[in-house]
Design a protein around this motif. Structure first.
Motif, short mmCIF file in Angstrom:
data_model
loop_
_atom_site.label_atom_id
_atom_site.label_comp_id
_atom_site.label_asym_id
_atom_site.label_seq_id
_atom_site.Cartn_x
_atom_site.Cartn_y
_atom_site.Cartn_z
N ILE A 158 0.87 -1.18 0.00
CA ILE A 158 0.00 0.00 0.00
C ILE A 158 0.91 1.24 0.00
O ILE A 158 1.54 1.56 1.01
CB ILE A 158 -0.91 0.03 1.24
CG1 ILE A 158 -1.57 -1.35 1.50
CG2 ILE A 158 -1.95 1.14 1.11
CD1 ILE A 158 -2.89 -1.60 0.89
N GLY B 111 3.42 4.84 1.97
CA GLY B 111 4.11 4.62 3.25
C GLY B 111 4.77 3.26 3.41
O GLY B 111 5.73 3.13 4.16
N GLU C 250 1.14 -3.01 4.99
CA GLU C 250 0.78 -1.63 5.33
C GLU C 250 1.83 -1.08 6.30
O GLU C 250 2.42 -1.83 7.07
CB GLU C 250 -0.64 -1.66 5.94
CG GLU C 250 -1.18 -0.33 6.41
CD GLU C 250 -1.38 0.70 5.31
OE1 GLU C 250 -0.38 1.01 4.63
OE2 GLU C 250 -2.50 1.24 5.17
N ASP C 251 2.01 0.22 6.26
CA ASP C 251 2.96 0.84 7.19
C ASP C 251 2.36 0.98 8.58
O ASP C 251 2.98 0.65 9.59
CB ASP C 251 3.44 2.21 6.67
CG ASP C 251 2.28 3.14 6.26
OD1 ASP C 251 1.10 2.71 6.29
OD2 ASP C 251 2.56 4.29 5.90
MG MG Z 1 -0.18 3.98 4.35
#
Ligand code: MG
Ligand code: 5GP
Length: 179
Positions: A46, A49, A103-104
């Motif tokens: 995603i 990030g 995801e971050d």
């Molecule tokens: Mg993100």
């Protein structure tokens, strides 16, 4: 390594060092390697990030995989707008495939709960989520995260892919907004 950094008008202090992050990423990858043995998932990064977390994770993986990128936007400055816009979609077919979302950070969970809903409509074989960071106090939407790097307080962080107004993504460590 600097203890304090300034990005535009804000000051941030060190929160997770590069060494702590790298050790945790390796530990998550070890677990994921066990779970995905004999499979060939799509690793879904995603953007923006998660680009560094994804790059570090996949280099520890020892199963075959493909990488795809999607982009949503919900943040302006240091606050979630509560609306998610899809800016860039995926190229490949995900029907029947195992998907590992990378995801971050999960904040309210809004971005990911929407992303998962959308993915499910395309009938993947499975969907799992790896998030480097989770803010449990901010969580408002139901997100089943399978692999979590660190649970952190509800404070704004930058570094290791995460930005403040597009700055700070390049920092190897993670910094927290200084009050
Ligand atoms: Mg993100
Ligand atoms: P959510 O939809 O879960 O509220 O927010 C998810 C997205 O908001 C994350 O993927 C990330 O891009 C951004 N975000 C949430 N919290 C932070 C934070 O503390 N720092 C930064 N830089 N971005 C954040």
């Amino acid at each position: 390594m600097n203890e304090l950094i300034t990005l535009n008008d804000k000051t941030f202090e060190i929160y997770l060092t590069e060494a702590e992050i790298q050790a945790r990423v390796k530990a998550l990858a070890d677990r994921i390697n066990v779970d995905y043995k004999g499979r060939k998932p799509i690793v879904l990064c995603i953007l923006n990030g998660s680009f560094i977390f994804t790059a570090d994770l996949v280099r520890h993986f020892n199963f075959p995989l493909t990488v795809e990128f999607v982009r949503y936007s919900s943040y302006r400055g240091t606050e979630s707008t509560g609306r998610v816009t899809k800016i860039l979609g995926m190229k490949s077919e995900i029907a029947g495939k195992d998907v590992l979302i990378v995801e971050d950070i999960i904040d309210t969970g809004y971005t990911l709960s929407n992303a998962v809903k959308e993915l499910m409509r395309q009938h993947p074989a499975s969907v799992k989520i790896a998030s480097l960071l989770l803010k449990p106090e901010a969580l408002k939407h139901d997100v089943a995260c399978n692999y979590i790097g660190f649970s952190i307080p509800n404070k704004f962080v930058v570094g290791y892919g995460l930005d403040y107004d597009e700055l700070g993504r390049d920092l190897p460590s993670i910094y927290q907004l200084k009050e």
